[in-house]
Design an enzyme around this catalytic site. Structure first.
Site, PDB file in Angstrom:
ATOM      1  N   HIS A  92      36.603  47.419  37.746  1.00 39.14           N
ATOM      2  CA  HIS A  92      36.662  48.655  38.415  1.00 39.14           C
ATOM      3  C   HIS A  92      37.956  48.864  38.972  1.00 39.14           C
ATOM      4  CE1 HIS A  92      35.229  45.827  41.457  1.00 39.14           C
ATOM      5  NE2 HIS A  92      36.318  46.379  42.322  1.00 39.14           N
ATOM      6  N   HIS A  94      41.173  50.035  41.971  1.00 42.95           N
ATOM      7  CA  HIS A  94      41.336  50.560  43.405  1.00 42.95           C
ATOM      8  C   HIS A  94      42.681  51.242  43.324  1.00 42.95           C
ATOM      9  CE1 HIS A  94      38.059  48.458  45.342  1.00 42.95           C
ATOM     10  NE2 HIS A  94      38.178  47.404  44.494  1.00 42.95           N
ATOM     11  N   GLU A 104      44.358  46.579  46.862  1.00 42.50           N
ATOM     12  CA  GLU A 104      43.605  45.978  47.988  1.00 42.50           C
ATOM     13  C   GLU A 104      44.406  44.941  48.578  1.00 42.50           C
ATOM     14  OE1 GLU A 104      39.223  45.796  47.153  1.00 42.50           O
ATOM     15  OE2 GLU A 104      39.480  47.444  48.486  1.00 42.50           O
ATOM     16  N   HIS A 117      39.957  44.763  39.346  1.00 41.39           N
ATOM     17  CA  HIS A 117      39.032  43.978  39.643  1.00 41.39           C
ATOM     18  C   HIS A 117      38.117  43.691  38.442  1.00 41.39           C
ATOM     19  CE1 HIS A 117      39.614  44.388  44.234  1.00 41.39           C
ATOM     20  NE2 HIS A 117      40.759  43.761  43.668  1.00 41.39           N
ATOM     21  N   THR A 198      34.946  43.349  48.668  1.00 43.19           N
ATOM     22  CA  THR A 198      35.837  44.284  49.571  1.00 43.19           C
ATOM     23  C   THR A 198      34.932  45.620  49.844  1.00 43.19           C
ATOM     24  OG1 THR A 198      36.849  45.444  47.714  1.00 43.19           O
ATOM     25  CG2 THR A 198      37.857  43.239  48.281  1.00 43.19           C
ATOM     26  N   THR A 199      33.817  45.475  49.579  1.00 48.80           N
ATOM     27  CA  THR A 199      33.046  46.542  49.740  1.00 48.80           C
ATOM     28  C   THR A 199      31.563  46.119  50.269  1.00 48.80           C
ATOM     29  OG1 THR A 199      31.754  48.441  48.733  1.00 48.80           O
ATOM     30  CG2 THR A 199      31.775  46.509  47.253  1.00 48.80           C
TER      31      THR A 199
END
Ligand SMILES: NS(=O)(=O)c1c(F)c(F)c(SCCc2ccc(C(=O)O)cc2)c(F)c1NC1CCCCCCC1
Ligand SMILES: [Zn+2]
Length: 257
Positions: A92, A94, A104, A117, A198-199
């Site tokens: 995915h 960012h 990120e 990522h 990071t989520t």
């Protein structure tokens, strides 16, 4: 997925009330201060196997409301660079907006235009849902994206389908291609540290590899990325990056000097 959908990048403070690990001391992303990294010559080159997929292998591309996710077959394996074998789950991105960058991780305080990522799980566990709750469970390969000259043919394989998945929840099928083309040619130069998703749920179970070499997309490709997908509130899905987190004494290793 369950519980994922009600958090947002606007109310970051509530993440740790709903997901306790989000308030932990091994969180991601981080700023990489190159003056503080530890050169570790024992870090081996990252080796990817099975990343070149035939066009006959269809891959699901989805707007999940937080990013664009490409599901990956477990046949993609991460062998070098890590002590154990990891297999791919998904990749995915960012990104920022037309007026700002959205990677990120940052390097010496510099935020890059975007970041990919590629998420893997440790094959000593039966599945990634089992793996993702163990400290050595996940390995994520990260690379920065910047604007350069000319279209990137590998990112084109994903970006050309974004118009089909503008709305949250929409998905489409993408013909297989060489997924390794989304990552730098030089897999020897990278930073390495222990961190987290990071989520939410922010599990502190990720061995991060952040490559030093940056991927180049055309200006048109980057503007497609930042101004096509919609978020749950039907605005443009933009700035889907978490602020950098405190290292809390963690050391960042570098495979190069
Ligand atoms: N940087 S990261 O790797 O932490 C990451 C993010 F920052 C992310 F923002 C995301 S997307 C948000 C989580 C999510 C939401 C919905 C769905 C769905 O409807 O299928 C799936 C996932 C996202 F999917 C990931 N990676 C996921 C972490 C979520 C749970 C485990 C799945 C593999 C890795
Ligand atoms: Zn991510």
């Amino acid at each position: 997925g369950k519980g994922h959908s009600h958090w947002s990048y606007e109310d970051l403070k509530h993440w740790s009330t709903d997901y306790s690990d989000c308030g932990g001391t091994k969180q991601s992303p981080i700023n990489v201060d190159t003056a503080q990294v530890i050169f570790s010559p024992d870090l081996r080159p990252i080796q990817l196997s099975g990343y070149s997929l035939p066009a006959s292998k269809q891959l699901k591309l989805k707007n999940n409301g937080h990013t664009v996710v490409l599901d990956l077959p477990e046949s993609l394996a991460l062998t070098g660079g890590y002590a154990q074998q990891y297999r791919a789950v998904q990749l995915h991105l960012h990104w920022g907006s037309p007026s700002g960058h959205g990677s990120e991780h940052t390097v010496n305080g510099r935020r890059f235009a975007a970041e990919i990522h590629v998420v893997h799980y440790n094959t000593k566990y039966d599945s990634f849902t089992e793996a993702m709750v163990h400290p050595d469970g996940l390995a994520v390969l990260g690379a920065f994206l910047e604007v350069g000259h000319g279209d990137n043919q590998y990112y084109h394989e994903i970006l050309e389908h974004l118009l089909e998945i503008q709305e949250v929840g929409q998905e489409t099928l993408v013909p297989g291609f060489n997924i390794a083309g989304l990552l730098p040619a030089n897999l020897k130069l990278y930073f390495h540290y222990n961190g987290s998703l990071t989520t939410p749920p922010c599990y502190q179970t990720v061995k991060w590899t952040i490559f030093n070499q940056t991927m180049l997309l055309s200006h048109h490709q980057m503007s497609m990325l930042v101004s096509t997908l919609r978020s749950p509130d039907d605005e443009f899905l933009q700035n889907n990056y978490r602020p950098v987190q405190n290292l809390h004494g963690r050391r960042v290793l570098a495979s190069f000097q």
